[in-house]
Design an enzyme around this catalytic site. Structure first.
Site, short mmCIF file in Angstrom:
data_model
loop_
_atom_site.label_atom_id
_atom_site.label_comp_id
_atom_site.label_asym_id
_atom_site.label_seq_id
_atom_site.Cartn_x
_atom_site.Cartn_y
_atom_site.Cartn_z
N LYS A 212 0.83 -1.21 0.00
CA LYS A 212 0.00 0.00 0.00
C LYS A 212 0.86 1.26 0.00
CE LYS A 212 -4.27 -2.13 1.20
NZ LYS A 212 -5.28 -2.49 2.19
N ARG A 248 -3.06 -10.10 5.14
CA ARG A 248 -3.50 -10.23 3.74
C ARG A 248 -2.37 -9.69 2.87
NH1 ARG A 248 -5.85 -7.00 -0.09
NH2 ARG A 248 -7.46 -7.96 -1.41
N1 HH2 Z 1 -7.29 -4.15 0.85
C1 HH2 Z 1 -7.65 -4.20 -0.45
C2 HH2 Z 1 -8.74 -4.98 -0.85
N2 HH2 Z 1 -9.43 -5.73 0.03
N3 HH2 Z 1 -9.77 -6.46 2.24
C3 HH2 Z 1 -9.44 -6.43 3.53
N4 HH2 Z 1 -10.11 -7.16 4.42
N5 HH2 Z 1 -8.39 -5.67 3.99
C4 HH2 Z 1 -7.65 -4.89 3.15
O1 HH2 Z 1 -6.73 -4.18 3.63
C5 HH2 Z 1 -7.98 -4.89 1.77
C6 HH2 Z 1 -9.07 -5.71 1.34
C7 HH2 Z 1 -6.90 -3.40 -1.45
O2 HH2 Z 1 -5.80 -4.11 -1.93
P1 HH2 Z 1 -5.75 -4.95 -3.29
O3 HH2 Z 1 -6.70 -6.10 -3.27
O4 HH2 Z 1 -4.36 -5.31 -3.55
O5 HH2 Z 1 -6.17 -3.92 -4.41
P2 HH2 Z 1 -7.53 -3.66 -5.19
O6 HH2 Z 1 -8.59 -3.31 -4.21
O7 HH2 Z 1 -7.17 -2.49 -6.09
O8 HH2 Z 1 -7.91 -4.87 -5.96
#
Ligand code: HH2
Length: 272
Positions: A212, A248
């Site tokens: 992030k 995660r």
């Molecule tokens: N962060 C993202 C998405 N889902 N779920 C939980 N529970 N906690 C988090 O910190 C979280 C999440 C964002 O990260 P990422 O999946 O890599 O990106 P994107 O939302 O752009 O797919």
């Protein structure tokens, strides 16, 4: 508090064209399944499969599109490991559970739709309730709190109570501070530094700090994507030391290795 010895490592599998770190890489189901298999081989305990990006500024996706992206991947991997579905939509959660997912990871903390709470209760799956200020399109415009740690803890406590009141078994509830979701660099660091406020609520805590942007803001090195590996591992270790029960992450192998070293050092310490 003693950190959990074996925190769960949740591997991220984004079946999206636009996720902030891996968007477009696994939109094709075969590529996504192969990546999921790689994450399992690297030691992921759970795969978190999402079909809608929640990165700042992301556009919403309709339920049919999201289902079309994630269900073939969930169905192919469900027999192999535990699967969570990263969605704000009850219809997607229902389809995912029918295909073999056992956890609903909801960045809207079951407040994204009037049906979310009852759907979670009816599905009987695990639920991750995450804190977000605003929505993905606008959340990073001007995050604002009087006391970020207290406000996030109060919010998550209230959402957990709402879930229990709707019929979700308390043992199925996880809480997540939502690193990067409507938070400045300082807010993210405060939450990571005071995770005990969340673990004190009595539910397992999941932390998602992987790759992030606060990592780049701290390091000031212009890093992006896998270039944030060092900071991601540091944040995961700090979260586990502070009592997180799960992290995660995009980089499963590096995280699993770091946790093994952490555990070995802790064991050596208790030997003397
Ligand atoms: N962060 C993202 C998405 N889902 N779920 C939980 N529970 N906690 C988090 O910190 C979280 C999440 C964002 O990260 P990422 O999946 O890599 O990106 P994107 O939302 O752009 O797919």
């Amino acid at each position: 508090m003693t950190p959990p010895l074996h925190p769960l490592v949740m591997g991220i599998l984004n079946v999206t064209p636009d996720s902030f770190s891996d968007g477009g890489r696994y939109l094709d189901a075969a590529a996504a399944i192969a990546h999921g298999e790689r994450l399992i081989a690297e030691g992921a305990d759970v795969l978190d499969i999402g079909g809608e990006s929640t990165r700042p500024g992301a556009d919403p996706v309709d339920a049919a599109e999201e289902i079309g992206r994630v269900i073939p991947v969930i169905a192919a991997l469900a027999g192999r490991t535990r699967i969570s579905v990263d969605t704000m939509k009850p219809a997607v959660a229902r389809a995912a559970v029918a295909a073999g997912a056992t956890i609903w990871n909801d960045v809207a903390a079951l407040a994204g739709s009037p049906e979310s709470l009852s759907a979670a209760a009816e599905l009987g799956c695990g639920v991750v309730l995450m804190h977000m200020q605003g929505d993905p399109r606008t959340m990073q415009v001007a995050p604002d709190y009087d006391d970020v740690v207290a406000e996030v803890a109060q919010f998550l406590d209230a959402r957990a109570q709402a879930a229990v009141a709707a019929g979700v078994a308390p043992a199925r509830i996880w809480l997540d501070p939502g690193i990067g979701f409507g938070k400045t660099r300082a807010h993210n660091l405060e939450l990571l530094a005071h995770l005990d406020w969340l673990t004190a609520l009595g539910f397992p805590v999941l932390v998602g700090a992987s790759r992030k942007s606060f990592i780049e803001h701290v390091a000031g090195d212009g890093s992006a994507g896998r270039g944030r590996l060092g900071g991601s591992v540091a944040a995961a270790l700090a979260a586990v030391r502070a009592g997180a029960a799960a992290v995660r992450v995009h980089d499963v192998a590096a995280t699993v290795q770091a946790l093994a070293v952490e555990r070995a050092i802790a064991a050596a310490r208790s030997d003397v």
